[in-house]
Design a protein around this motif. Structure first.
Motif, short mmCIF file in Angstrom:
data_model
loop_
_atom_site.label_atom_id
_atom_site.label_comp_id
_atom_site.label_asym_id
_atom_site.label_seq_id
_atom_site.Cartn_x
_atom_site.Cartn_y
_atom_site.Cartn_z
N UNK A 37 -2.48 0.70 -7.15
CA UNK A 37 -1.34 1.17 -6.82
C UNK A 37 -1.02 1.25 -5.17
N UNK A 38 -2.21 1.70 -4.39
CA UNK A 38 -2.07 1.89 -3.19
C UNK A 38 -2.18 0.47 -2.46
N UNK A 53 8.71 0.30 5.40
CA UNK A 53 8.74 1.47 6.51
C UNK A 53 8.76 0.74 7.81
N UNK A 87 -1.69 2.11 8.77
CA UNK A 87 -1.29 3.07 7.63
C UNK A 87 -1.81 2.58 6.35
N UNK A 120 1.66 -1.22 -4.39
CA UNK A 120 2.82 -0.68 -4.03
C UNK A 120 2.69 -0.05 -2.64
N UNK A 121 1.53 0.03 -2.13
CA UNK A 121 1.35 0.50 -0.87
C UNK A 121 1.88 -0.55 0.20
N UNK A 152 2.03 -2.94 8.50
CA UNK A 152 1.76 -1.74 9.26
C UNK A 152 0.41 -1.25 8.97
N UNK A 153 -0.53 -2.10 9.41
CA UNK A 153 -1.92 -2.23 9.07
C UNK A 153 -2.49 -0.99 9.02
N UNK A 167 -8.20 3.05 1.84
CA UNK A 167 -9.45 3.98 2.19
C UNK A 167 -9.36 5.31 1.28
N UNK A 190 -5.28 2.89 5.69
CA UNK A 190 -5.62 4.45 5.25
C UNK A 190 -5.42 4.79 4.27
N UNK A 191 -4.11 4.24 3.36
CA UNK A 191 -3.97 4.50 1.96
C UNK A 191 -5.20 3.82 0.97
N UNK A 215 5.55 -0.55 0.47
CA UNK A 215 6.19 0.54 0.91
C UNK A 215 6.11 0.42 2.48
#
Lengths: 437, 295
Positions: free
Chosen positions: A422-423, A434, A396, A426-427, A393-394, A402, A399-400, A430
């Motif tokens: 974590x971003x 999604x 998004x 875990x991102x 989900x490149x 950044x 964006x996390x 996540x």
């Protein structure tokens, strides 16, 4: 009586006008169904704004030469995914579109024609840049390949009393960069260009620089990713931090002013204000005009054995032919693609813009940065593949990253770095979840 | 003159005059709305290939923490913006309804920001905020509170002038003899304001409240250009909360996430969004309409 006759006359006139209109419409309709349609049309939805002028010129030349209707539409920077969805839903959708990675193929495989045994597949000089779908069909062919790393202005490094020989690993790079930054007042230039985190620049760090972490994870696992892993470990994130810190703390602009951007890193580099610039081979044409000696070095980040590292080579540019358009349109599109990769002049223009084109008859590349990449490989250095292409989900996910980097740039604490970790880790999991059905 | 002389041709030709508008309304609103609602029950990548899956998208939308967080943020934002736009707009209208030199110039100046597009405004103000906040070592992208108030300021700057014009029109519709009678009766300034001006201006207040409430809920351009949802908070369970993401941006981000399942979910969110905004604004319209007086 007279009135009645006048009424009848008027009615007749109206009827005639309507009939004439109908005939005109019919004629127009018939002519559009005529020879033009049979010939097929080409509509390339391009995703690289920087090559648009060249593509428009080539489309015009091809149209004049063959009479085929060729249209190139370029999505505005950062909006390709949205534009592709909107355009594919239209009654005259793109006949040729660009996919960036394996997850794009996953999404669009139903609309991508199988290119096996087509003339364009026959022209390919390697299978290394092809993408296959779940059923093993050739869904997309890489039409160019590129590289990225750290672009250096050797003249400035030498002007600061150093030599390129000193930069063989992170320690060497750090010593030179910090020395230049310390003496910036005296030298008149700085080490790194700005590292803006706005949409026009953040991809250099959240799309490209992060690649070093993914590649070292791949190397630890002993195999290259062929699909998006559900989770990553972030085990090599400290090496990313080494290089990122060096970039933002030895630069023309203060790290806490990067969030909203507004600086022009390319301009800073070509005007000789900084010696190092994180970017890729697509910048060669612009940079080499101002700095003929510019060269590209690997992402030195402190990893053991990185003296043998090469540049990050790969592509995120794959051609897919729309399976849902008419046979004539598909044929016209493939003829156009063939012309682009076999015609000496057309392919020379393409190569100048996009780097190396992996087709037998395509013009050779003059790109100095890609030559650097070949030199590293020839020396036996390992190639950093574009593992970053598998980011889930490149948009998004990035964006996390950044948002977390903005906080870190404002305040470089371990706590903020852990939030970035974590971003990053875990991102990934996540966003992977999604996007799964 | 018999009324049928007029009504007969009106009845006969009414469709001719209503027709174009009805066609436009059908194409521009009714059909997209119905189709959009249908799509909210589907799974699709391209609209033409939608496949019916039932109410699963609604369940996914309601259980999405980012949607709930955007909902809360948007509701607070809408309420604050309604108050902070309408009071200054009303005050400016009262001030600029008096006769003085350069009155029209002031009105024009107040109105002008409304002519600039939201994205442009967002980027312009982003630079202004950045210039100020850099001095304090922070940025609008680093603190959700700054993001919230930043967007409020931009929206105020854009909309106060527009609402002011509507209020001025409302003020000018108050019969002069009514005001004169109040003055002769010795009514004080506040008595005139609360007993005469405000009751007579209820139609303008209805319109302005409706516009500001719906604009507050629907805000997208400024949100995208100014903060794009930043800062994000990474939660312990791995999910991300985009602290300044409003509903419209949340729907947009969901729609353009990879994977076909997200488009249906975004569509379901859009339907929920529509029902909510339409419901709230209808309640507000009914409530303020009741207070309108016949002049």
């Amino acid at each position: 009586m007279k009135e009645k006759r006048m009424g009848a006359n008027r009615k007749r006139t109206i009827r005639r006008i309507l009939l004439a209109c109908l005939l005109v419409l019919l004629a127009a309709g018939l002519s559009s169904c005529g020879s033009g349609r049979e010939k097929g049309r080409v509509y390339w939805l391009n995703y690289k704004p920087e090559i648009d002028p060249t593509l428009q010129k080539l489309a015009r030349e091809y149209r004049e030469k063959t009479g085929t209707e060729v249209r190139v539409i370029t999505a505005a920077s950062g909006t390709y995914a949205q534009t592709l969805i909107a355009e594919m839903d239209k009654s005259a959708p793109p006949t040729l579109f660009v996919l960036s990675n394996a997850s794009d193929v996953q999404t669009w495989q139903k609309y991508a024609m199988d290119l096996r045994d087509t003339p364009i597949a026959g022209e390919l000089s390697t299978d290394a840049y092809n993408l296959y779908d779940d059923a093993g069909r050739l869904a997309a062919v890489g039409y160019c390949y590129e590289c990225y790393g750290i672009i250096v202005n050797p003249a400035l490094v030498e002007a600061a009393g150093h030599s390129m020989e000193e930069i063989r690993n992170f320690d060497g790079l750090k010593a030179v960069a910090e020395d230049i930054h310390r003496r910036t007042g005296e030298l008149g230039f700085d080490a790194f260009t700005s590292s803006d985190m706005d949409g026009s620049s953040s991809w250099r760090f959240t799309g490209h620089l992060v690649n070093l972490e993914y590649v070292y994870e791949e190397r630890e696992a002993g195999k290259i990713w062929t699909e998006c892993p559900p989770a990553i470990t972030g085990a090599y994130l400290d090496y990313y931090r080494n290089l990122f810190d060096l970039c933002i703390n030895n630069s023309l602009v203060a790290p806490n002013t990067l969030a909203t951007g507004g600086h022009d890193a390319r301009e800073e580099f070509v005007s000789g204000k900084a010696a190092f610039f994180i970017n890729g081979s697509w910048e060669y044409d612009t940079i080499s005009k101002a700095i003929p000696g510019a060269m590209m070095i690997p992402y030195y980040c402190g990893m053991a054995g990185e003296e043998n590292a090469g540049l990050n080579c790969g592509t995120s540019n794959y051609w897919a032919v729309n399976a849902s358009v008419s046979e004539a349109d598909r044929q016209a599109t493939m003829d156009f693609m063939m012309w682009l990769v076999t015609d000496p002049e057309a392919s020379a223009e393409m190569v100048r813009e996009v780097g190396v084109m992996p087709f037998r008859q395509a013009a050779p590349s003059e790109n100095g940065f890609l030559k650097n990449a070949e030199e590293y490989t020839a020396r036996g250095c390992y190639v950093m593949d574009w593992a970053t292409n598998f980011q889930p989900n490149t948009d998004q996910y990035r964006a996390g990253l950044v948002s977390a980097l903005n906080r870190y740039c404002a305040e470089q604490t371990d706590e903020n770095w852990e939030a970035f970790r974590s971003a990053f880790v875990d991102g990934w999991a996540n966003q992977y979840a999604a996007t799964r059905p | 003159m018999k009324p049928t002389i007029l009504t007969k041709p009106m009845r006969k030709w009414a469709w001719l005059f209503l027709g174009p508008m009805l066609v436009c309304f059908g194409i521009g609103f009714v059909w997209p709305f119905l189709h959009g609602t249908y799509l909210s029950f589907c799974r699709f990548l391209l609209v033409r290939d939608a496949e019916w899956i039932g109410g699963g998208n609604y369940a996914a939308a309601f259980s999405d923490p980012s949607f709930r967080s955007a909902f809360g943020f948007t509701a607070v934002f809408a309420v604050v913006s309604v108050i902070l736009i309408n009071i200054p707009a009303f005050a400016a209208a009262l001030a600029l309804n008096r006769k003085f030199r350069g009155r029209n110039l002031y009105r024009a100046v107040f109105f002008m920001p409304n002519l600039i597009g939201g994205i442009v405004l967002g980027h312009l103000w982003s630079m202004i905020f950045d210039g100020i906040l850099a001095g304090f070592g922070t940025s609008i992208l680093l603190d959700a509170k700054l993001g919230f108030w930043g967007m409020i300021i931009v929206l105020l700057w854009q909309q106060v002038g527009y609402m002011m014009i509507i209020y001025i029109a409302g003020l000018q519709a108050i019969p002069a003899d009514m005001m004169e009678a109040a003055e002769i009766d010795g009514a004080s300034g506040s008595q005139k304001l609360f007993r005469i001006i405000i009751p007579n201006m209820m139609p303008a207040i209805t319109i302005c409240l409706f516009l500001t409430l719906t604009n507050g809920f629907k805000l997208f351009d400024q949100n995208l250009a100014l903060t794009a949802g930043q800062p994000f908070i990474q939660q312990a369970d791995g999910t991300t909360v985009r602290t300044t993401e409003m509903l419209a941006l949340n729907i947009y981000n969901t729609f353009y996430s990879q994977g076909p399942s997200n488009r249906g979910i975004a569509q379901a969110k859009a339907v929920i969004f529509f029902v909510t905004v339409a419901g709230i604004s209808l309640i507000q319209l009914v409530a303020t309409r009741r207070k309108e007086v016949q002049q």
